[in-house]
Scaffold this active site. Structure first.
Site, PDB file in Angstrom:
ATOM      1  CE  LYS A 130       0.904   1.285   4.452  1.00 15.65           C
ATOM      2  NZ  LYS A 130       1.623   2.526   4.813  1.00 15.65           N
ATOM      3  N   PRO A 178       9.946  -4.067  -0.049  1.00 14.58           N
ATOM      4  CG  PRO A 178      10.682  -1.904  -0.517  1.00 14.58           C
ATOM      5  CD  PRO A 178       9.808  -3.000  -1.058  1.00 14.58           C
ATOM      6  CG  ASP A 235      -0.475  -1.185   8.600  1.00  9.01           C
ATOM      7  OD1 ASP A 235      -0.291  -2.127   9.386  1.00  9.01           O
ATOM      8  OD2 ASP A 235       0.357  -0.861   7.730  1.00  9.01           O
TER       9      ASP A 235
END
Length: 284
Positions: free
Chosen positions: A14, A98, A140
């Protein structure tokens, strides 16, 4: 003799199209408002049968492959919710997103692993059930049960739908360093105490991070100058993104960065596209 069954899925990352700080909760957690948006860059996870205790394997070195890994935690949380044993299974994590980049890679992996466990156990899941299972794993994490575009409020865990964005090409740029979430918020707090000036960015964490790492401002500035309709640091960094028209030529922006900088060309994902990408499929 037939091969042992396996299940695979993707874990799309995201970006935060905006991130505004809204104060502190009594327990010290930061309150915020953020627009979360799924993108095409994704890890791939495969759950397959293997004799022995549950294990996690990653194709990238330096990634924890035990209970510290969010993919492991997501699998364990779903197994507990379904009263189902993970023993006799191995989870393979093909890491492409990453770490310490503000792209939610670990959180996405947790939800993908939970989906795979449900698929292996023969259960159909609603997004609501999946979100409740994984919600304790991070602020999240629940977003990745739905994906697409959502507004996150509170500590990022109160989610409401946003309209799908217009199609867009996304160029991600990650400098040679990462930024931990803890560092970014600590720098924000320190700047508030010191009275550091506000910033024009859509991300309130970008200024504090850029003051310690000027490369952030340089990346965002180059993306803006290159024609991005939105350019900012994502989440707590260190990855930055530019959103361009789908037909934009960003090849010049993929070159000429300092040593150690990496770029990825990807795209925005609608809710429907995210749902398609995260389906669990049987694989040989």
């Amino acid at each position: 003799m037939s091969a042992e069954p396996a299940w695979a899925t993707l874990a799309p990352a995201k970006i935060n199209l905006d991130l505004r700080m809204r104060g502190l909760r009594a327990d010290g957690y930061h309150l915020l408002s953020t627009a979360l948006q799924s993108i095409g860059l994704a890890d791939r996870l495969v759950l397959r049968r293997r004799p022995g205790a549950f294990s996690l394997v990653c194709d990238v070195g330096g990634v924890p492959v035990d209970q510290r890994n969010l993919a492991w935690k997501g699998a364990a949380a779903m197994a507990a919710a379904l009263d189902w044993s993970l023993d006799g299974f191995e989870l393979l994590l093909e890491k492409r997103v990453p770490a310490e980049a503000g792209l939610g890679g670990g959180s996405a992996d947790a939800v993908a692993a939970a989906r795979l466990v449900a698929a292996a156990s023969g259960r159909d899941l609603t997004a609501e059930f999946l979100a409740e299972v994984v919600r304790p794993l991070g602020a999240d994490v629940a977003f990745f049960a739905w994906g697409g575009a959502m507004r996150g409020e509170g500590i990022g865990d109160r989610l409401t739908d946003l309209p799908d964005p217009e199609p867009g090409l996304v160029l991600l740029v990650r400098p040679s360093f990462g930024v931990s979430t803890r560092e970014a918020y600590a720098w924000y707090d320190a700047d508030q105490v010191e009275g550091a000036g506000g910033d024009a960015s859509a991300n309130d964490l970008e200024g504090p991070v850029a003051r310690r790492h000027p490369a952030i401002a340089a990346i965002v500035g180059r993306l803006q100058a290159g024609g991005a309709r939105i350019a900012a640091m994502s989440g707590s960094g260190s990855a930055c993104f530019g959103v361009f028209a789908p037909e934009a030529d960003v090849s010049a922006l993929e070159r000429g960065w300092p040593a150690g900088t990496r770029t990825w060309r990807t795209h925005l994902l609608s809710r429907a596209a995210y749902r398609d990408a995260t389906r669990c499929v049987a694989v040989p």
